[in-house]
Write a protein that holds these residues in place. Structure first.
Motif, PDB file in Angstrom:
ATOM      1  N   ASN A   4       0.815  -1.219   0.000  1.00  0.00           N
ATOM      2  CA  ASN A   4       0.000   0.000   0.000  1.00  0.00           C
ATOM      3  C   ASN A   4       0.849   1.270   0.000  1.00  0.00           C
ATOM      4  O   ASN A   4       0.326   2.364  -0.229  1.00  0.00           O
ATOM      5  N   MET A   5       2.151   1.112   0.260  1.00  0.00           N
ATOM      6  CA  MET A   5       3.065   2.262   0.230  1.00  0.00           C
ATOM      7  C   MET A   5       3.643   2.502  -1.168  1.00  0.00           C
ATOM      8  O   MET A   5       4.433   3.427  -1.366  1.00  0.00           O
ATOM      9  N   ALA A   6       3.259   1.681  -2.133  1.00  0.00           N
ATOM     10  CA  ALA A   6       3.797   1.787  -3.504  1.00  0.00           C
ATOM     11  C   ALA A   6       3.680   3.195  -4.111  1.00  0.00           C
ATOM     12  O   ALA A   6       4.632   3.665  -4.750  1.00  0.00           O
ATOM     13  N   PRO A   7       2.568   3.939  -3.927  1.00  0.00           N
ATOM     14  CA  PRO A   7       2.474   5.281  -4.531  1.00  0.00           C
ATOM     15  C   PRO A   7       3.512   6.280  -3.998  1.00  0.00           C
ATOM     16  O   PRO A   7       3.786   7.295  -4.646  1.00  0.00           O
ATOM     17  N   TYR A   8       4.087   5.992  -2.832  1.00  0.00           N
ATOM     18  CA  TYR A   8       5.035   6.930  -2.212  1.00  0.00           C
ATOM     19  C   TYR A   8       6.491   6.489  -2.367  1.00  0.00           C
ATOM     20  O   TYR A   8       7.396   7.144  -1.861  1.00  0.00           O
TER      21      TYR A   8
END
Length: 302
Positions: free
Chosen positions: A27-31
Motif C-alpha cells: 500500500n506504500m507503492a504510490p510513495y
C-alpha cells in the motif's frame, strides 16, 4: 499557513531511506520512488507535500485551543519527541503506551489525580505521619506514575489528534484512536500501512536525524497555530475595550442630563396643586393684613 518544506533539507536528513524491499507494505507503492541496494527510496516530493498538508491541519487544531498527543516509544525518538512536544506545550507519551489510554481515559485520569494527591500529602505533612515502609511504597508509586503519566498530567480531556512515530510499533494507540474517531497524523515508513492514518508523512521513522527533521517541522506548525490563537484573542480583547469606552462616556453624560432636567419646572399634578394652595395662602394672608390695618385706622379715628 505552514512554512514551505525544502526537499533538499529532507534529503540531507535521510528522510528518503525506507525499509528493505522484502519487508515493504504494497500500500506504500504510490510513495516509493525507486529501489536501490535492496532498500526502497521514498519520493521526497510527495513527502514534502504531505508534510505541508499535515502541518496546516495541525496548526488549525492548535489554533482552536485543543490538544495534540505525541506518541513515540522508540529509543531514537523519545528525547526528540519529548523536547519538541514541550516546546509546543503539548502532551506526549515516550514510555510504554498505557492500555486504554484513550478508550478508558477516566481510569487514566484517576491515576493522574492519585499523583496529585501524593503531592498534596507531602505538602500538608500527612506523608510524614506514615511509617518508613509506607513512605517508600508511596515514593515508588509516585515515581512510576511520573514516568508513565507525568507528561500528560495537564491533559484533562481526550486529545483532538494523535501524532505517532512508527504506526507499526504503536499499533495499540492507532486502534484506540480509530475506535474513538480521533484523527491520526503519523510518520509512515515503507513497512507500514498508510490506510490506517488520516494524515501520513511518508518518511524514514528509524533514523533520529529524519525523526528530528519531521517532528521539528510539525512542532513549528503547532507553535504557529498557538500564536495565531493568542493574536486573535488579544485583538478581540482590544475590540471589547474600544467598544466599552463610548459606553462609559455615555454613562458619564447621563447624570448631567438628569441635573439639567431637574431644573425644569415640574409638570406633576400633585406639585401643581401644592403650588396653587400656597398661592391662595399668600393671598389670604395679605387680605387679612389689609383688614387688620383698616380696623386699626377706624379705632384711631374714634
Amino acid at each position: 499557513m505552514a512554512n514551505k518544506v525544502e526537499v533538499k533539507e529532507l534529503l540531507d536528513a535521510g528522510v528518503h531511506f525506507g525499509h528493505l524491499t522484502r519487508r515493504w507494505n504494497p500500500n506504500m507503492a504510490p510513495y516509493i520512488y525507486m529501489e536501490r541496494n535492496g532498500i526502497h527510496i521514498i519520493n521526497l516530493y510527495k513527502s514534502a507535500a504531505k508534510m505541508q498538508e499535515a502541518g496546516e491541519a495541525l496548526a488549525k487544531i492548535a489554533a482552536s485551543g485543543r490538544k495534540i498527543l505525541f506518541v513515540a516509544t522508540k529509543k531514537q525518538a523519545k528525547e526528540i519527541v519529548a523536547e519538541q512536544a514541550e516546546r509546543a506545550n503539548m502532551p506526549y507519551i515516550t514510555e510504554r503506551w498505557p492500555g486504554g489510554m484513550l478508550t478508558n481515559f477516566v481510569t487514566i485520569r484517576k491515576a493522574v489525580k492519585k499523583m496529585a494527591s501524593i503531592d498534596r500529602m507531602k505538602k500538608d505533612g500527612t506523608f510524614n505521619t506514615l511509617s518508613k515502609k509506607e513512605r517508600l511504597q508511596v515514593d515508588r508509586l509516585r515515581a512510576k506514575l511520573e514516568k508513565n503519566l507525568g507528561s500528560i498530567s495537564d491533559m484533562s480531556r481526550l486529545p483532538a489528534a494523535l501524532f505517532i512515530v512508527d504506526i507499526t510499533r504503536e499499533h495499540i494507540a492507532v486502534k484506540e484512536a480509530q475506535k474513538l474517531n480521533i484523527p491520526i497524523f503519523a510518520m509512515v515508513d515503507t513497512n507500514s500501512d498508510p490506510r490506517e492514518v488520516d494524515y501520513l508523512i511518508p518518511s524514514n521513522d528509524d533514523a533520529s536525524k529524519s525523526i528530528s527533521k519531521v517532528i521539528s517541522y510539525v512542532s513549528d506548525s503547532i507553535v504557529e497555530g498557538l500564536s495565531e490563537r493568542k493574536t486573535s484573542k488579544d485583538s478581540k480583547k482590544k475590540d471589547e475595550k474600544d467598544n466599552a469606552a463610548p459606553k462609559a462616556a455615555k454613562s458619564e453624560k447621563a447624570p448631567k442630563a438628569k441635573a439639567e432636567k431637574a431644573e425644569v419646572p415640574s409638570t406633576d399634578p400633585q406639585d401643581k396643586k401644592a403650588m396653587k394652595e400656597a398661592q391662595e395662602d399668600v393671598k389670604l394672608q395679605s387680605k387679612q393684613q389689609t383688614l387688620d390695618k383698616a380696623s386699626d385706622a377706624n379705632g384711631e379715628e374714634e
